[in-house]
Design a protein around this motif. Structure first.
Motif, PDB file in Angstrom:
ATOM      1  N   TYR A 373      -2.181  67.733 -25.896  1.00 15.43           N
ATOM      2  CA  TYR A 373      -1.834  69.150 -25.681  1.00 15.43           C
ATOM      3  C   TYR A 373      -2.733  70.045 -26.520  1.00 15.43           C
ATOM      4  N   GLY A 376      -5.667  71.223 -24.963  1.00 13.78           N
ATOM      5  CA  GLY A 376      -5.511  72.045 -23.775  1.00 13.78           C
ATOM      6  C   GLY A 376      -5.290  71.255 -22.509  1.00 13.78           C
ATOM      7  N   ALA A 377      -4.661  70.104 -22.626  1.00 15.66           N
ATOM      8  CA  ALA A 377      -4.340  69.352 -21.409  1.00 15.66           C
ATOM      9  C   ALA A 377      -2.992  69.798 -20.883  1.00 15.66           C
ATOM     10  N   THR A 378      -2.818  69.740 -19.578  1.00 10.47           N
ATOM     11  CA  THR A 378      -1.502  70.045 -19.025  1.00 10.47           C
ATOM     12  C   THR A 378      -0.629  68.819 -19.211  1.00 10.47           C
TER      13      THR A 378
ATOM     14  N   LEU B  20      -7.483  85.475 -21.446  1.00 13.85           N
ATOM     15  CA  LEU B  20      -6.344  84.569 -21.364  1.00 13.85           C
ATOM     16  C   LEU B  20      -5.394  84.948 -20.238  1.00 13.85           C
ATOM     17  N   LEU B  21      -5.456  86.240 -19.881  1.00 11.74           N
ATOM     18  CA  LEU B  21      -4.408  86.749 -18.998  1.00 11.74           C
ATOM     19  C   LEU B  21      -4.628  86.391 -17.538  1.00 11.74           C
ATOM     20  N   GLU B  22      -5.835  85.963 -17.206  1.00 15.68           N
ATOM     21  CA  GLU B  22      -5.999  85.559 -15.808  1.00 15.68           C
ATOM     22  C   GLU B  22      -6.489  84.116 -15.745  1.00 15.68           C
ATOM     23  N   MET B  27      -8.238  76.404 -13.524  1.00 18.98           N
ATOM     24  CA  MET B  27      -6.887  76.392 -14.090  1.00 18.98           C
ATOM     25  C   MET B  27      -5.849  76.430 -12.989  1.00 18.98           C
ATOM     26  N   ARG B  30      -5.634  73.016 -11.632  1.00 17.82           N
ATOM     27  CA  ARG B  30      -4.948  72.108 -12.549  1.00 17.82           C
ATOM     28  C   ARG B  30      -3.450  72.362 -12.559  1.00 17.82           C
ATOM     29  N   ASN B  31      -3.075  73.649 -12.477  1.00 16.20           N
ATOM     30  CA  ASN B  31      -1.642  73.939 -12.463  1.00 16.20           C
ATOM     31  C   ASN B  31      -0.985  73.476 -11.174  1.00 16.20           C
TER      32      ASN B  31
ATOM     33  N   LEU C  81      -4.906  87.193 -29.649  1.00 19.37           N
ATOM     34  CA  LEU C  81      -6.200  86.523 -29.757  1.00 19.37           C
ATOM     35  C   LEU C  81      -7.201  87.448 -29.084  1.00 19.37           C
ATOM     36  N   GLU C  84      -5.542  89.973 -26.988  1.00 19.83           N
ATOM     37  CA  GLU C  84      -4.632  89.579 -25.905  1.00 19.83           C
ATOM     38  C   GLU C  84      -3.437  88.840 -26.489  1.00 19.83           C
ATOM     39  N   ASP C  85      -2.242  89.257 -26.090  1.00 17.06           N
ATOM     40  CA  ASP C  85      -1.023  88.646 -26.609  1.00 17.06           C
ATOM     41  C   ASP C  85      -0.899  87.223 -26.058  1.00 17.06           C
ATOM     42  N   ASP C  88       2.252  86.382 -24.082  1.00 17.23           N
ATOM     43  CA  ASP C  88       2.482  87.095 -22.832  1.00 17.23           C
ATOM     44  C   ASP C  88       2.879  86.077 -21.762  1.00 17.23           C
ATOM     45  N   LYS C  90       2.219  85.888 -18.873  1.00 15.35           N
ATOM     46  CA  LYS C  90       1.141  85.556 -17.939  1.00 15.35           C
ATOM     47  C   LYS C  90       0.173  84.528 -18.525  1.00 15.35           C
ATOM     48  N   VAL C  91       0.268  84.324 -19.834  1.00 15.94           N
ATOM     49  CA  VAL C  91      -0.695  83.415 -20.467  1.00 15.94           C
ATOM     50  C   VAL C  91      -0.270  81.964 -20.257  1.00 15.94           C
ATOM     51  N   ASP C  92      -1.234  81.173 -19.849  1.00 18.93           N
ATOM     52  CA  ASP C  92      -0.983  79.754 -19.682  1.00 18.93           C
ATOM     53  C   ASP C  92      -1.316  79.068 -21.004  1.00 18.93           C
ATOM     54  N   VAL C  94      -1.873  76.213 -21.728  1.00 24.86           N
ATOM     55  CA  VAL C  94      -2.934  75.216 -21.564  1.00 24.86           C
ATOM     56  C   VAL C  94      -4.307  75.866 -21.728  1.00 24.86           C
ATOM     57  N   GLN C  95      -4.463  77.027 -21.112  1.00 24.88           N
ATOM     58  CA  GLN C  95      -5.733  77.744 -21.213  1.00 24.88           C
ATOM     59  C   GLN C  95      -5.966  78.228 -22.649  1.00 24.88           C
ATOM     60  N   LEU C  96      -4.857  78.630 -23.279  1.00 26.98           N
ATOM     61  CA  LEU C  96      -4.953  79.076 -24.665  1.00 26.98           C
ATOM     62  C   LEU C  96      -5.450  77.952 -25.561  1.00 26.98           C
TER      63      LEU C  96
END
Ligand SMILES: Nc1ncnc2c1ncn2[C@@H]1O[C@H](COP(=O)(O)OP(=O)(O)OP(=O)(O)O)[C@@H](O)[C@H]1O
Ligand SMILES: [Mg+2]
Lengths: 486, 453, 265
Positions: A373, A376-378, B20-22, B27, B30-31, C81, C84-85, C88, C90-92, C94-96
């Motif tokens: 994790y 950044g892995a799902t 981060l927001l989009e 991604m 992956r989701n 960061l 950007e919160d 939030d 909307k934040v994934d 995983v991407q973070l």
């Protein structure tokens, strides 16, 4: 004296022995327990053990040996010709014991004395009629020789029971007295009784080994006899299974082995993905509350007897597959089929695989998941690429154990797979398995000297060896896996 | 994706990830994969639970009607001329009259009663009416009369089952179309059954005899009951419990607490885990070869069944018991040994009481799985057709022929009359209730003991 | 204190990587982190110090939302960061976490080959188009983690077969390979011998050129050696935050002083 009453008497003696032993120890030191080597209870325990254990051991041995001795004697009376013919002597023994039990019933119903019984003669009194009155039906008139033997049989049984009672009581009394006489203040009662108990413990653990020896011996001896009557190569390499009542049977293993493996394969195709995904869900995804409900409910499946699954296969799954899949597709019209049995065994094995896999997944350290994790892995990536590979050996072990269960499963195939030994690829056709044939060759009227019966032991041996190899391999893998994380 | 990859070692500070927001397209993919994977998990659970539900549903649907039976109630005059020809009232004499005589009495009484009540179907013969009565009813009437000879000459009210087909008609198993083709029932009889039901002569009643009566032959599904099988299972469970508990506990104590680490111990350990995975049918072969063939014990006997089940469940029970013993913290052993207790005292006074709930639970769960075992019992002859109850244990009942619940399920399922499928499912319901209570007992015992320690 | 505020405000405008305001963390009813405000600068090593159980790891795990994997944890407040919160909806996460990488206290290599361990991140994030690029990233990352020379001949061997120090450097290489912007390290040297520790510290110093590094440590010397900024946590509070030199030579808060001089903790 019946076995039940004898047991009660010995037990009572043991209880008495406890109190007598304890009080004797106490009186030997003038009531001051501190002067005893051991606690007073140990003196009682020693007497109890010496009273009961040898007596019960003797009783068990006697009960095991007596029928063999009596049968041998009776068969000896039949004369050499019959005695040497296993079938004939077995039939004769059955007659003898049936008449004997009829006579028991008769004596009980009429309140006859032993003298009256002894004077009864097959050629004078209407034995068959009289026995019929007490509910023992005989196929033909009673042969006087057999009747005399039946009377002998009863007498021997009565004598045997008598002797057993006397000897068992004597053993109990002797143990009682010997133990009691050894009691004095210095007697190391605790050590003696603990050593005694320790041997009992070892003997209990030895039951496991005895069981294995029993299995191997009973399978081996009859299998060897079978191969004396039927060529070993024809059994292992034969492509036909066609037992005949009158001999000249074809007893080839291959069609049965094929059916067994085919059905197991279908079952694994069902059980492995569903079981593993169910485990993944309960171990990784399910919220605690859902997990607390779903896991036990799935494990409930494992607690349902296989005969229930068998009926489900017979009544529901089989006809469903036949009417909605096999017939429309022109693949046959049999309710029992590889598919029916395979699907149902698959369902039976789902909880088996899922609960083992669940345990194994839970044993994968959390730090491993965190590592994934943190990069950044799902969740699914973590499961697929980190957790499952780490758990793989354990899961393979679980799958092998499940395969061994599928191969050895009996009731579902007996009720859902069919009885026709066939080598085919159509999964909607009835085929049969090793276990089905073991059941069918060993139920009903069986003759222990015909290859058609004995083949069941060779089948059993084959089954035992296959599953044993799978189990040893699987248990080895699982053990290796456990060590990895301990 | 190109803008994501670092191109060389001295690349400028990677501002590559974007906001981060989009979600990036990758991604999103992956989701989506994540969602699919999650869905597979749920699907697996749903399939497993659905199958379980369907199975239980079909069994209850097919089996619940076994507990109800179409029963006719009518007065029967017990004709002394038939049942007691000599008029002596002597039971021994009367017992010479077989069920055929009683069948005649029942038949004549029913025909007369129906005529008196005005329940008539055009063209129905007396034989058709008589045939509606179960073949089992005369035997029951005979038993009743022999038990109470004063009934002779009197008129008594009799509850008699109808034949299996008429019963099946009320349960929806038999339809008029089937009846036309079936030689065991006529449409006229079904008409009459309807009439009788309207008149209250024929009713569906709770069928205690399904639970208490012994098995019955192929031709009398309506009379078949679970009595002998229940008794057999009960005897076997009792004996299996008596055998497995001490042996299992003793073996586990030895292996956990006393066994030295040597080859023999290793051998026993490997042995036990392998025995736990040996197919149950192999234990049946063992039982047949050793207990019946070699030791000469009678086949179909609960004692033999119990011995086989004991050997079969011991490994599982030993594994559970050892786990329970291992769960007792070592500090407790150290504490006891530290005050000078012997090893044996430590085990008996401290370890065993603490492990008792686990041991009991494991043993009962082992027994529950043994109670449902069928295959090995087939081989030791428990599938035989037994109509006499085994005697009480003190009278050697453990050696009398008996059946067992799961075996009864199997043997009914393999009979041709569909009425037996109902019986078989009904037997499963009884079996499952039995298992439910065993499991509940295990849980209750564990709770009890757990609170105390 | 005042100077520091000014410095901080400057940074706020220019080089602030992470901004945390009023962060509260609860584990069930246990209030583990109380009202933490902190600004973490880019291209800087920030050290978190404080006695055991004071919430350092907890705060670190807030920064890449690893606390999401703990069912009982609840986070309040704002963490930005680059404006950007990260909490939030909307934040994934995983991407973070691809942007904010993490190295754990105990080395946790995957039971895979060394190569696959390092390639794991780039693969799941689709950072490469072909094997050659992947090979390049793996080599570069292993070099940066100062372990390349030790493993270059056995990239196919299992990562779990390495020594503890090698494993930890492998985990660092694994984190670096993902090309994060912030690297969080939770006591990365606690399982290492002095030589390996020195290597890791050297590495951290190099990483500073490109990343913002946050490191939790129990070793005051280590904090002094590697970090430019230091934050002192105590009982869930952020007691003091400032230039490392200042914290160690001239602490403002008495609690900081007593911790540094060894009187609490
Ligand atoms: N998963 C968790 N569940 C419940 N409470 C937790 C959890 N993790 C940490 N805590 C609690 O939160 C508080 C802070 O813990 P944290 O791990 O952040 O301390 P730390 O400063 O990292 O200590 P150390 O230096 O020993 O690693 C502690 O009181 C701890 O008990
Ligand atoms: Mg920490």
């Amino acid at each position: 004296m019946s076995v039940g009453i004898l047991t009660l008497i010995v037990l009572a003696l043991a209880v008495v022995g406890f109190f007598v032993g304890r009080s004797r120890a106490m009186s030997s030191v003038g009531g001051d327990a501190r002067k005893l080597h051991s606690l007073p209870g140990y003196y009682g325990q020693t007497v109890s053990l010496f009273t009961a254990v040898p007596a019960f051991a003797l009783m068990a041995l006697w009960l095991f040996v007596q029928p063999m001795v009596i049968d041998a004697r009776i068969v000896g009376q039949l004369g050499p010709q019959i005695a040497e013919d296993a079938t004939a002597s077995k039939l004769a023994m059955e007659d003898v014991s049936r008449i004997a039990s009829g006579l028991d019933a008769l004596q009980a119903a009429r309140g006859m004395t032993n003298e009256e019984m002894r004077d009864m003669r097959a050629d004078f009194s209407d034995i068959r009629g009289r026995l019929a009155e007490v509910g023992v039906a005989l196929g033909s008139e009673v042969n006087p020789q057999i009747f005399e033997m039946a009377k002998d049989y009863r007498i021997m049984q009565a004598r045997g029971a008598m002797m057993m009672s006397v000897l068992v009581l004597a053993a109990a009394a002797a143990g009682f007295v010997v133990a009691l006489r050894r009691i004095h203040g210095e007697f190391r009662a605790r050590n003696v009784s603990e050593t005694f108990v320790r041997w009992l413990l070892i003997a209990s653990a030895g039951v496991a080994i005895l069981t294995t020896i029993g299995i191997v011996m009973s399978l081996m001896s009859e299998t060897i006899r079978f191969f004396g009557m039927y060529p070993i190569a024809d059994f292992f390499l034969g492509f036909t299974w066609n037992p005949q009542f009158r001999g000249g049977s074809d007893l080839g293993l291959i069609p049965l082995l094929w059916g067994t493996l085919y059905i197991s394969f279908v079952s694994m195709v069902v059980a492995v993905p569903i079981g593993i995904f169910a485990a993944i869900y309960t171990a990784e995804y399910a919220p605690p509350k859902v997990r607390a409900v779903v896991k036990p409910v799935i494990e409930l499946i494992a607690g349902i007897p296989t005969v229930v699954f068998g009926l489900f296969a017979l009544v529901t799954v089989g006809p469903f597959l036949r009417d909605y899949i096999a017939m429309p597709l022109g693949l046959g019209n049999s309710g029992s089929s590889v598919m029916t049995a395979g699907l149902v065994i698959g369902v039976l094995n789902i909880p088996f695989i899922s609960s083992l896999t669940d345990d194994i997944i839970n044993a994968v350290p959390q730090s491993m998941r965190d590592g994934s994790y943190g990069l950044g892995a799902t969740k699914s990536e973590t499961i697929r690429k980190v957790v499952l590979p780490a758990a793989l050996p354990g899961i393979v072990g679980a799958i092998l154990l499940a395969a061994s269960r599928a191969i050895g499963e009996t009731m579902i195939v007996t009720m859902g797979a069919g009885a026709a030994a066939k080598l085919g690829l159509n999964p909607f056709e009835a085929m049969t398995t090793i276990t089905v044939k073991i059941v069918s060759q060993l139920t009903g009227d069986i003759a222990f000297d015909a290859p058609e019966t004995l083949v069941a032991f060779a089948l059993g041996m084959t089954l035992f060896v296959i599953t044993l190899c799978l189990n040893i391999f699987a248990l080895w893998i699982v053990r290796k896996y456990r060590e990895q994380y301990e | 994706m190109t803008d994501i990859s670092p191109t060389s070692a001295d690349a400028p500070k990677p501002k590559a990830h974007g906001s981060l927001l989009e979600a990036t397209p990758l991604m999103k993919r992956r989701n989506a994969a994540e969602k699919r994977f999650h869905a597979y998990g749920i699907a697996a659970i749903v399939v497993a639970l659905l199958t379980l539900t369907v199975m239980l549903f079909t069994i209850i649907r097919d089996g619940h009607s076994a507990f109800y039976q179409a029963t006719m109630t009518f007065p029967v005059t017990i004709d002394a001329a038939v049942v007691d020809k000599t008029g002596s009232g002597d039971v021994a004499e009367m017992s010479k009259v077989t069920t055929i005589g009683y069948a005649r009495i029942l038949g004549e009484s029913l025909v007369k009663y129906l005529a008196d009540e005005g329940l008539v179907v055009e063209g129905m013969t007396d034989k058709e009416i008589t045939d509606m009565i179960s073949k089992d009813a005369p035997a029951r009437l005979r038993d009743r009369v022999l038990a109470d000879p004063s009934l002779v000459g009197q008129t008594v009210t009799v509850d008699a089952f109808t034949g299996g087909r008429v019963d099946g008609y009320f349960k929806g198993r038999v339809t008029r179309e089937i009846a036309e083709r079936d030689s065991n029932v006529t449409v006229t009889q079904l008409d009459m059954a309807d009439l009788m039901e309207e008149a209250g002569v024929l009713r569906s009643k709770f069928n205690w005899s399904f639970i208490t009566a012994p098995d019955a032959s192929d031709l009398r599904p309506e009379a078949a009951g679970l009595g002998v099988a229940l008794l057999g299972t009960l005897y076997m469970m009792l004996l299996t419990f008596i055998f497995t508990l001490p042996i299992g506990v003793a073996a586990s104590i030895y292996l956990e607490e006393f066994a030295p680490k040597n080859r023999l111990t290793d051998l026993i350990e490997v042995n036990i885990s392998n025995l736990a995975a040996v197919p149950s049918i192999v234990y049946g072969i063992l039982g047949l070869a050793i207990f019946i063939n070699f030791a000469g014990l009678p086949s179909s006997a609960p004692l033999v069944g119990a011995l086989v089940l004991t050997l079969m469940t011991l490994p599982t029970i030993i594994i559970a018991t050892r786990a329970a013993i291992r769960a007792v913290p070592p500090s407790i052993r150290d504490a006891a040994l530290g005050v000078g207790a012997s090893k044996m005292q430590t085990v008996v006074h401290h370890v065993l009481p603490l492990a008792a709930p686990g041991i009991l639970t494991g043993t009962i769960l082992g027994l529950a799985s043994a109670a449902g075992e069928t295959g090995p019992l087939l081989l030791i002859g428990m599938v035989a057709f037994v109509t006499n109850y085994p005697a009480s244990p003190l009278d050697g009942g453990f050696l009398d022929p008996a059946s067992a619940l799961p075996v009864q399920v199997y043997s009914w399922a393999s009979r041709s009359d569909p009425a037996f499928i109902e019986r078989s499912s009904g037997a499963i319901i009884v079996l499952l209730i039995f298992l439910f209570f065993m499991n509940a007992l295990a849980i209750v015992l564990r709770r009890r003991f757990e609170r105390r320690w | 204190m005042n100077d520091m505020r000014i410095v901080e405000r400057d940074v706020d405008i220019t080089e602030n990587k992470i901004t945390a305001r009023g962060v509260q963390v609860y584990y069930g009813t246990n209030h583990a982190l109380k009202d933490v405000d902190v600004d973490i600068l880019d291209k800087t090593v920030t050290a978190f110090i404080g006695p055991s159980g004071c919430g350092k790891s907890t705060f670190l795990r807030c920064l890449n939302r690893m606390n999401d994997t703990v069912a009982s944890a609840r986070v309040e407040g704002k963490i930005l960061l680059e404006g950007e919160d990260i909490y939030d909806p909307k934040v994934d996460p995983v991407q973070l976490r691809a942007k904010v990488g993490m190295v754990f206290q105990k080395p946790n290599p995957f039971p895979k080959s060394i190569y696959d361990n390092v390639a794991y991140g780039p693969k799941i994030h689709g950072l490469t188009r072909n094997k050659a690029e992947l090979d390049e990233i793996v080599e570069k990352s292993l070099r940066r983690a100062a372990i390349w020379n030790e493993v270059k001949d056995r990239l196919d061997a299992s990562g779990t077969g390495l020594s503890g120090g090698q494993q930890q450097r492998l985990c660092i290489a694994r984190a670096v390979a993902t090309n994060p912007e912030v690297l969080l390290m939770d006591e990365p040297c606690s399982a290492l011998d002095p030589i390996a520790t020195a290597q890791v510290e050297e590495l951290i110093d190099e990483l500073r050129a490109e990343y913002s590094v946050v490191i939790v440590t129990h070793s005051m010397q280590q904090a002094a050696r590697v970090s430019q900024k230091t934050a002192f946590f105590h009982l869930g509070h952020l007691v003091e935050y400032g230039e490392t030199g200042q914290i160690f030579t001239n602490p403002q808060d008495p609690r900081t002083e007593s911790y540094i001089t060894g009187r609490i903790g």
